[in-house]
Design an enzyme around this catalytic site. Structure first.
Site, PDB file in Angstrom:
ATOM      1  N   GLU A 136     -15.138  -6.834 -11.349  1.00  6.36           N
ATOM      2  CA  GLU A 136     -16.308  -7.580 -11.500  1.00  6.36           C
ATOM      3  C   GLU A 136     -15.946  -9.010 -11.137  1.00  6.36           C
ATOM      4  O   GLU A 136     -16.143  -9.922 -12.269  1.00  6.36           O
ATOM      5  CB  GLU A 136     -16.849  -7.214 -12.827  1.00  6.36           C
ATOM      6  CG  GLU A 136     -17.265  -6.062 -13.012  1.00  6.36           C
ATOM      7  CD  GLU A 136     -18.164  -5.557 -14.437  1.00  6.36           C
ATOM      8  OE1 GLU A 136     -17.893  -6.756 -15.195  1.00  6.36           O
ATOM      9  OE2 GLU A 136     -18.428  -4.341 -14.746  1.00  6.36           O
TER      10      GLU A 136
ATOM     11  N   GLU B 148     -17.464   2.006 -12.143  1.00  5.40           N
ATOM     12  CA  GLU B 148     -17.944   2.123 -13.309  1.00  5.40           C
ATOM     13  C   GLU B 148     -19.364   2.860 -13.466  1.00  5.40           C
ATOM     14  O   GLU B 148     -20.231   1.969 -12.481  1.00  5.40           O
ATOM     15  CB  GLU B 148     -17.923   0.841 -14.335  1.00  5.40           C
ATOM     16  CG  GLU B 148     -16.446   0.319 -14.622  1.00  5.40           C
ATOM     17  CD  GLU B 148     -16.500  -0.885 -15.455  1.00  5.40           C
ATOM     18  OE1 GLU B 148     -17.335  -1.049 -15.861  1.00  5.40           O
ATOM     19  OE2 GLU B 148     -15.554  -1.607 -15.429  1.00  5.40           O
TER      20      GLU B 148
END
Length: 701
Positions: free
Chosen positions: A314, A434
């Protein structure tokens, strides 16, 4: 034309022009340095072979004076052809093959080694070449070219299997689409190695081989190991990794590989701890990033190709001028990551590398920016990754999104369509690194109604599968109880597993509410068949009778009044029985028969730090809450909607018979009166008025 073929052709067109220029540079370099001492040694090894194809790794050691720019030439004895290369531009003309350096590995110091690799094709036999020339000088294992050839060749047996037998498993290195497909499905060891400051800091137990074996036995083929390194290394400039931490990571990686997993490791919370300062602290962040990946790649240089590296989790940056600069700094770091890994040699030369979009977000601009990175890197063994936590209002239960409706599904479909058309359709594999719903958690029951969550799971599995996306569920302990090695909700896991291969039928609800008193009537639900057909209903070990206990008209399932009367039993508050709708495929859909009365509430007083509304739920469950001022405007946080966020702003406590209004709610409520409307899953509503005066709160029905 296959996706792999399309991708190879796209890469090859770009490589041809670069090859001619690089060859010219190499020729000029040889011409002007003819008087320099020259010598080299080549180690050629076949790391994988299958009917009609093979993977080879080549290590080139410069034994002479330093060179800057190189070209290695050889002839295949058996007419083999190179189909795809990495860390070098590899081309063939007849039986002659030439590999020219990449931009990042042109320089070879004395006694230094560079590595490259390729996939090739063969027919008949796959005899290894024995003579190589570096910049026109035959490699003899010494300086001057007078010694006999000493190219190290790994033994290669002729194939003994029929050409009709499919390739071996795992897929050969250099085939990222096949590798990523073999990783489906995947599981995250969340809130563990990424926890700060150590493995058990966020509530999970130490990882054991028994845990990994259990996860593998549940059908998962890959495991993502999120790892935060920032608390486990020394100071600048070396940033030396703590040996104990590195050994622990290596132990879990080795256990995972031993269980048969593909394993993905990364830099995880480092992304917001220090990598995010790259725009304003480029030199220090770059040095730290290089140091960590250099040590990680060295530690795993010779590990199985089933180990996969992911550059950054991220990625996010502070102090930039906007997305254009964000894209550029991420491009810088990803390119550095690829360079470090490839230059480290060994299995790293061909290891699958995973690159994220900015924030691992799947908006089209983020995807396009990563596409530009792939085009620049021209590395044939890369994959893209994004994360997916669902349509945000539904994932946290705000703004009235209590159900998995068409808008929630369109968000899912649109996301998966974008990543497929941007990457997969062009031969670049995608890992949903994810996914889950943000606020589904065993510690916060009721945020997402169970049946609505099951519909989401079913849809994710289906839409990812038909778009060839590999999914890795985020599990921080909310799904698998790691202490007991059992699923916290077996039905949730059953839906996970079934969705990997097929669809399941669902219904408009998994609840049928029956008033505790009064006449019992028939109850209807709408079936979501999802390509299945209803086979029947069952209660315990007994099949319900079509026409007597239930009827089906199109997609409408109706339980007769007689069946509901029997199933509701003595009509005690709550779930009295559960039936299953069974379909032609997939998991059964459970339907709870619930007895209830309208909830009641009572007056209360308290403070903004502690306020609870006495509530008799009487068999019902809370779905959501609205808040409005006397003039009808929205009250409280997120004032763009009257519906507040479940659990963050309010929370039911069924054991204490209260609904708690959180300090976070009052933090954005003005003094004066606020009308609260509570919506329950039965369809019942209650209205309650609170009045705030400073920190004092009173409430009345």
């Amino acid at each position: 034309m296959s996706l792999q073929r399309i991708r190879r052709e796209r890469l090859r067109v770009g490589m041809l022009a670069g090859t001619m220029a690089a060859l010219l540079v190499a020729w000029m370099m040889v011409a002007v340095s003819a008087q320099a001492a020259a010598g080299c040694r080549v180690a050629y090894a076949i790391s994988a072979q299958w009917p009609g194809g093979f993977t080879a790794n080549v290590d080139v050691t410069n034994l002479g004076d330093p060179i800057n720019g190189w070209s290695l030439a050889w002839a295949f004895p058996s007419g083999q052809r190179v189909t795809q290369g990495w860390n070098a531009t590899v081309t063939s003309a007849g039986s002659q093959t030439t590999a020219v350096n990449a931009s990042y590995n042109a320089a070879i110091a004395t006694n230094a080694t560079v590595s490259f690799g390729f996939n090739g094709s063969w027919t008949g036999s796959n005899t290894a070449p024995t003579s190589f020339a570096l910049n026109g000088v035959t490699c003899t294992g010494g300086v001057g070219g007078t010694s006999p050839p000493t190219a190290s060749v790994s033994p290669t047996a002729s194939p003994t299997v029929s050409p009709s037998v499919p390739p071996t498993t795992p897929p050969p290195s250099g085939n990222p689409m096949a590798t990523v497909a073999a990783m489906q499905p995947g599981w995250n060891l969340g809130n563990t190695l990424d926890a700060i400051p150590d493995e058990t800091a966020w509530g999970n137990p130490l990882t054991t081989q028994a845990l990994l074996r259990h996860v593998r036995s549940q059908g998962y083929n890959s495991i993502r190991l999120p790892i935060t390194w920032s608390n486990h290394h020394g100071a600048a400039p070396s940033y030396t990794l703590d040996p104990a931490w590195l050994n622990r990571v290596r132990q879990i990686v080795d256990w995972s590989l031993a269980e048969g997993f593909y394993v993905m490791v990364n830099l995880h919370h480092d992304s917001w701890q220090w990598i995010n300062t790259y725009p304003t602290d480029q030199a220090n962040v770059t040095n730290r990033y290089r140091a960590l990946w250099t040590q990680i790649t060295a530690a795993f240089r010779n590990h199985s190709p089933k180990l996969v590296f992911e550059s950054i989790n991220e990625p996010q940056f502070a102090g930039t001028s906007g997305d254009d600069q964000n894209y550029q700094v991420l491009r810088d770091l990803n390119a550095e990551f690829v360079r470090i890994v490839r230059a480290s040699g060994g299995t790293n030369a061909t290891r699958l590398l995973v690159l994220p979009t900015l924030y691992t977000n799947a908006d089209q601009g983020r995807l396009d920016a990563l596409t530009a990175e792939f085009n620049q890197l021209r590395d044939p063994n890369l994959a893209a990754t994004v994360h997916f936590y669902g349509f945000w209002p539904f994932s946290v239960n705000i703004a009235g999104f209590t159900r998995y409706n068409a808008e929630v599904e369109q968000d899912l479909v649109g996301t998966f369509d974008r990543v497929h058309s941007t990457f997969v359709s062009r031969g670049i594999p995608v890992i949903i690194g994810e996914w889950a719903l943000l606020n589904w958690d065993h510690n916060r029951p009721g945020v997402i109604e169970r049946g609505e969550f099951l519909k989401f799971l079913e849809a994710v599995g289906h839409h990812a599968r038909i778009r060839n996306l590999t999914t890795m569920v985020w599990d921080a302990g909310q799904f698998l109880n790691r202490n007991e090695l059992r699923w916290r909700d077996q039905g949730v896991y059953d839906m996970f597993r079934t969705s990997w291969t097929t669809r399941s039928g669902t219904a408009s609800s998994d609840q049928v509410y029956v008033p505790r008193t009064g006449t019992i009537t028939s109850k209807s639900l709408t079936l979501n068949l999802n390509g299945t057909s209803l086979q029947g209903l069952r209660h315990g070990g007994t099949n319900l009778v079509n026409g007597t206990d239930y009827t089906v008209a199109g997609n409408t399932l109706t339980l007769t009044a007689a069946a509901v009367t029997r199933l509701v039993g003595n009509r005690a508050y709550g779930v009295n029985s559960t039936i299953e709708a069974r379909f032609s495929q997939g998991v059964p859909w459970q339907i709870s028969i619930i007895s209830h009365d309208p909830p009641t509430q009572a007056a209360a007083s308290g403070t903004t730090a502690s306020f609870a509304i006495p509530t008799q739920f009487r068999g019902d469950q809370l779905a959501t809450m609205e808040a409005r001022y006397a003039d009808g405007s929205n009250a409280g946080p997120a004032n763009w909607t009257s519906y507040k966020e479940f659990w963050t702003h309010f929370q039911p406590d069924y054991n204490a018979n209260t609904i708690i209004l959180k300090p976070e709610f009052f933090a954005e409520v003005n003094d004066g009166a606020v009308t609260l409307t509570f919506h329950f899953w039965s369809g019942a509503q209650t209205t309650y008025r609170i009045t705030r005066s400073g920190t004092t709160v009173t409430g009345t029905t």
